[in-house]
Write a protein that holds these residues in place. Structure first.
Motif, PDB file in Angstrom:
ATOM      1  N   VAL A   8       0.845  -1.205   0.000  1.00  0.00           N
ATOM      2  CA  VAL A   8       0.000   0.000   0.000  1.00  0.00           C
ATOM      3  C   VAL A   8       0.879   1.253   0.000  1.00  0.00           C
ATOM      4  O   VAL A   8       0.653   2.184  -0.772  1.00  0.00           O
ATOM      5  CB  VAL A   8      -0.965  -0.016   1.209  1.00  0.00           C
ATOM      6  N   VAL A   9       1.890   1.277   0.847  1.00  0.00           N
ATOM      7  CA  VAL A   9       2.785   2.435   0.930  1.00  0.00           C
ATOM      8  C   VAL A   9       3.587   2.583  -0.361  1.00  0.00           C
ATOM      9  O   VAL A   9       3.683   3.681  -0.926  1.00  0.00           O
ATOM     10  CB  VAL A   9       3.724   2.318   2.150  1.00  0.00           C
ATOM     11  N   GLN A  10       4.156   1.504  -0.846  1.00  0.00           N
ATOM     12  CA  GLN A  10       4.978   1.565  -2.051  1.00  0.00           C
ATOM     13  C   GLN A  10       4.181   2.005  -3.274  1.00  0.00           C
ATOM     14  O   GLN A  10       4.683   2.758  -4.106  1.00  0.00           O
ATOM     15  CB  GLN A  10       5.658   0.218  -2.310  1.00  0.00           C
ATOM     16  N   MET A  51     -14.429  10.506  -7.369  1.00  0.00           N
ATOM     17  CA  MET A  51     -13.849   9.784  -6.234  1.00  0.00           C
ATOM     18  C   MET A  51     -12.759  10.631  -5.585  1.00  0.00           C
ATOM     19  O   MET A  51     -12.696  10.757  -4.360  1.00  0.00           O
ATOM     20  CB  MET A  51     -13.257   8.448  -6.715  1.00  0.00           C
ATOM     21  N   MET A  52     -11.926  11.229  -6.416  1.00  0.00           N
ATOM     22  CA  MET A  52     -10.836  12.061  -5.904  1.00  0.00           C
ATOM     23  C   MET A  52     -11.383  13.254  -5.136  1.00  0.00           C
ATOM     24  O   MET A  52     -10.901  13.573  -4.045  1.00  0.00           O
ATOM     25  CB  MET A  52      -9.949  12.532  -7.053  1.00  0.00           C
ATOM     26  N   ARG A  53     -12.403  13.901  -5.663  1.00  0.00           N
ATOM     27  CA  ARG A  53     -13.015  15.041  -4.962  1.00  0.00           C
ATOM     28  C   ARG A  53     -13.584  14.606  -3.613  1.00  0.00           C
ATOM     29  O   ARG A  53     -13.485  15.327  -2.630  1.00  0.00           O
ATOM     30  CB  ARG A  53     -14.099  15.678  -5.816  1.00  0.00           C
ATOM     31  N   GLY A  54     -14.162  13.419  -3.571  1.00  0.00           N
ATOM     32  CA  GLY A  54     -14.706  12.906  -2.321  1.00  0.00           C
ATOM     33  C   GLY A  54     -13.641  12.602  -1.283  1.00  0.00           C
ATOM     34  O   GLY A  54     -13.887  12.713  -0.081  1.00  0.00           O
ATOM     35  N   LEU A  55     -12.465  12.233  -1.738  1.00  0.00           N
ATOM     36  CA  LEU A  55     -11.361  11.924  -0.828  1.00  0.00           C
ATOM     37  C   LEU A  55     -10.608  13.164  -0.370  1.00  0.00           C
ATOM     38  O   LEU A  55      -9.986  13.162   0.683  1.00  0.00           O
ATOM     39  CB  LEU A  55     -10.359  10.988  -1.515  1.00  0.00           C
ATOM     40  N   ASP A  56     -10.651  14.209  -1.164  1.00  0.00           N
ATOM     41  CA  ASP A  56      -9.839  15.412  -0.960  1.00  0.00           C
ATOM     42  C   ASP A  56     -10.401  16.266   0.176  1.00  0.00           C
ATOM     43  O   ASP A  56     -11.029  17.297  -0.049  1.00  0.00           O
ATOM     44  CB  ASP A  56      -9.769  16.194  -2.274  1.00  0.00           C
ATOM     45  N   ASP A  57     -10.141  15.848   1.411  1.00  0.00           N
ATOM     46  CA  ASP A  57     -10.693  16.512   2.590  1.00  0.00           C
ATOM     47  C   ASP A  57     -10.320  17.991   2.685  1.00  0.00           C
ATOM     48  O   ASP A  57     -11.129  18.817   3.078  1.00  0.00           O
ATOM     49  CB  ASP A  57     -10.258  15.813   3.872  1.00  0.00           C
ATOM     50  N   ASN A  58      -9.082  18.324   2.345  1.00  0.00           N
ATOM     51  CA  ASN A  58      -8.649  19.717   2.481  1.00  0.00           C
ATOM     52  C   ASN A  58      -8.858  20.532   1.197  1.00  0.00           C
ATOM     53  O   ASN A  58      -8.454  21.692   1.124  1.00  0.00           O
ATOM     54  CB  ASN A  58      -7.193  19.795   2.932  1.00  0.00           C
ATOM     55  N   ASP A  60      -7.498  20.600  -1.757  1.00  0.00           N
ATOM     56  CA  ASP A  60      -6.331  21.173  -2.425  1.00  0.00           C
ATOM     57  C   ASP A  60      -6.137  20.625  -3.835  1.00  0.00           C
ATOM     58  O   ASP A  60      -5.163  20.958  -4.506  1.00  0.00           O
ATOM     59  CB  ASP A  60      -5.064  20.974  -1.592  1.00  0.00           C
ATOM     60  N   GLY A  61      -7.063  19.779  -4.278  1.00  0.00           N
ATOM     61  CA  GLY A  61      -6.972  19.234  -5.628  1.00  0.00           C
ATOM     62  C   GLY A  61      -6.004  18.072  -5.756  1.00  0.00           C
ATOM     63  O   GLY A  61      -5.697  17.630  -6.858  1.00  0.00           O
ATOM     64  N   LYS A  62      -5.529  17.570  -4.623  1.00  0.00           N
ATOM     65  CA  LYS A  62      -4.580  16.455  -4.591  1.00  0.00           C
ATOM     66  C   LYS A  62      -5.023  15.456  -3.538  1.00  0.00           C
ATOM     67  O   LYS A  62      -5.825  15.775  -2.670  1.00  0.00           O
ATOM     68  CB  LYS A  62      -3.179  16.960  -4.268  1.00  0.00           C
ATOM     69  N   VAL A  63      -4.478  14.247  -3.626  1.00  0.00           N
ATOM     70  CA  VAL A  63      -4.773  13.211  -2.635  1.00  0.00           C
ATOM     71  C   VAL A  63      -3.510  12.955  -1.816  1.00  0.00           C
ATOM     72  O   VAL A  63      -2.484  12.520  -2.353  1.00  0.00           O
ATOM     73  CB  VAL A  63      -5.257  11.907  -3.316  1.00  0.00           C
ATOM     74  N   SER A  64      -3.597  13.251  -0.522  1.00  0.00           N
ATOM     75  CA  SER A  64      -2.480  12.998   0.387  1.00  0.00           C
ATOM     76  C   SER A  64      -2.454  11.518   0.747  1.00  0.00           C
ATOM     77  O   SER A  64      -3.390  10.772   0.443  1.00  0.00           O
ATOM     78  CB  SER A  64      -2.642  13.826   1.666  1.00  0.00           C
ATOM     79  N   PHE A  65      -1.413  11.110   1.443  1.00  0.00           N
ATOM     80  CA  PHE A  65      -1.321   9.718   1.868  1.00  0.00           C
ATOM     81  C   PHE A  65      -2.490   9.366   2.796  1.00  0.00           C
ATOM     82  O   PHE A  65      -3.080   8.305   2.665  1.00  0.00           O
ATOM     83  CB  PHE A  65       0.020   9.431   2.551  1.00  0.00           C
ATOM     84  N   LEU A  69      -5.327   6.583   2.263  1.00  0.00           N
ATOM     85  CA  LEU A  69      -5.637   5.520   3.221  1.00  0.00           C
ATOM     86  C   LEU A  69      -7.135   5.422   3.480  1.00  0.00           C
ATOM     87  O   LEU A  69      -7.648   4.330   3.730  1.00  0.00           O
ATOM     88  CB  LEU A  69      -4.890   5.730   4.537  1.00  0.00           C
ATOM     89  N   ASN A  70      -7.839   6.547   3.413  1.00  0.00           N
ATOM     90  CA  ASN A  70      -9.296   6.504   3.545  1.00  0.00           C
ATOM     91  C   ASN A  70      -9.895   5.669   2.417  1.00  0.00           C
ATOM     92  O   ASN A  70     -10.828   4.889   2.641  1.00  0.00           O
ATOM     93  CB  ASN A  70      -9.884   7.913   3.529  1.00  0.00           C
ATOM     94  N   LEU A  71      -9.381   5.821   1.211  1.00  0.00           N
ATOM     95  CA  LEU A  71      -9.840   5.018   0.083  1.00  0.00           C
ATOM     96  C   LEU A  71      -9.531   3.544   0.309  1.00  0.00           C
ATOM     97  O   LEU A  71     -10.389   2.684   0.117  1.00  0.00           O
ATOM     98  CB  LEU A  71      -9.187   5.488  -1.225  1.00  0.00           C
ATOM     99  N   VAL A  72      -8.317   3.241   0.741  1.00  0.00           N
ATOM    100  CA  VAL A  72      -7.922   1.852   0.993  1.00  0.00           C
ATOM    101  C   VAL A  72      -8.834   1.236   2.046  1.00  0.00           C
ATOM    102  O   VAL A  72      -9.319   0.109   1.887  1.00  0.00           O
ATOM    103  CB  VAL A  72      -6.440   1.770   1.416  1.00  0.00           C
TER     104      VAL A  72
END
Length: 92
Positions: A8-10, A51-58, A60-65, A69-72
């Motif tokens: 997952v990390v790699q 999906m990305m917009r739903g994950l992007d809590d802050n 910023d237009g990006k998905v942080s680690f 992990l929320n997606l995973v």
């Protein structure tokens, strides 16, 4: 389990290409290549963007680690429910 965590990390680090976050293009490639067999609509760019917009809590237009992990976690939980035929009562 150790192997799964390392994977997952790699996968995130490889997809982020040395950056701290996944941009839209790299997120879409990650989802399509790694989750296409267990998620629907991974070949739809609009679905992946949603999906990305739903994950992007802050927002910023990006998905942080952490957002990744929320997606995973969501996918793992959905897969578990599918395999066991149960649903989380808190989600109902």
């Amino acid at each position: 389990m150790e192997s799964a965590i390392k994977t997952v990390v790699q996968q995130f680090l490889s997809s982020a290409r040395g950056k701290e976050n996944l941009g839209a293009k790299n997120f879409q490639k990650l989802v399509q290549s790694q989750l296409g067999n267990i998620m629907s609509d991974t070949d739809s760019s609009s679905a992946v963007k949603d999906m990305m917009r739903g994950l992007d809590d802050n927002q910023d237009g990006k998905v942080s680690f952490q957002e990744y992990l929320n997606l995973v976690g969501y996918v793992a939980n959905a897969w578990s429910e599918r395999k066991t035929g149960t649903q989380n009562s808190a989600a109902n």
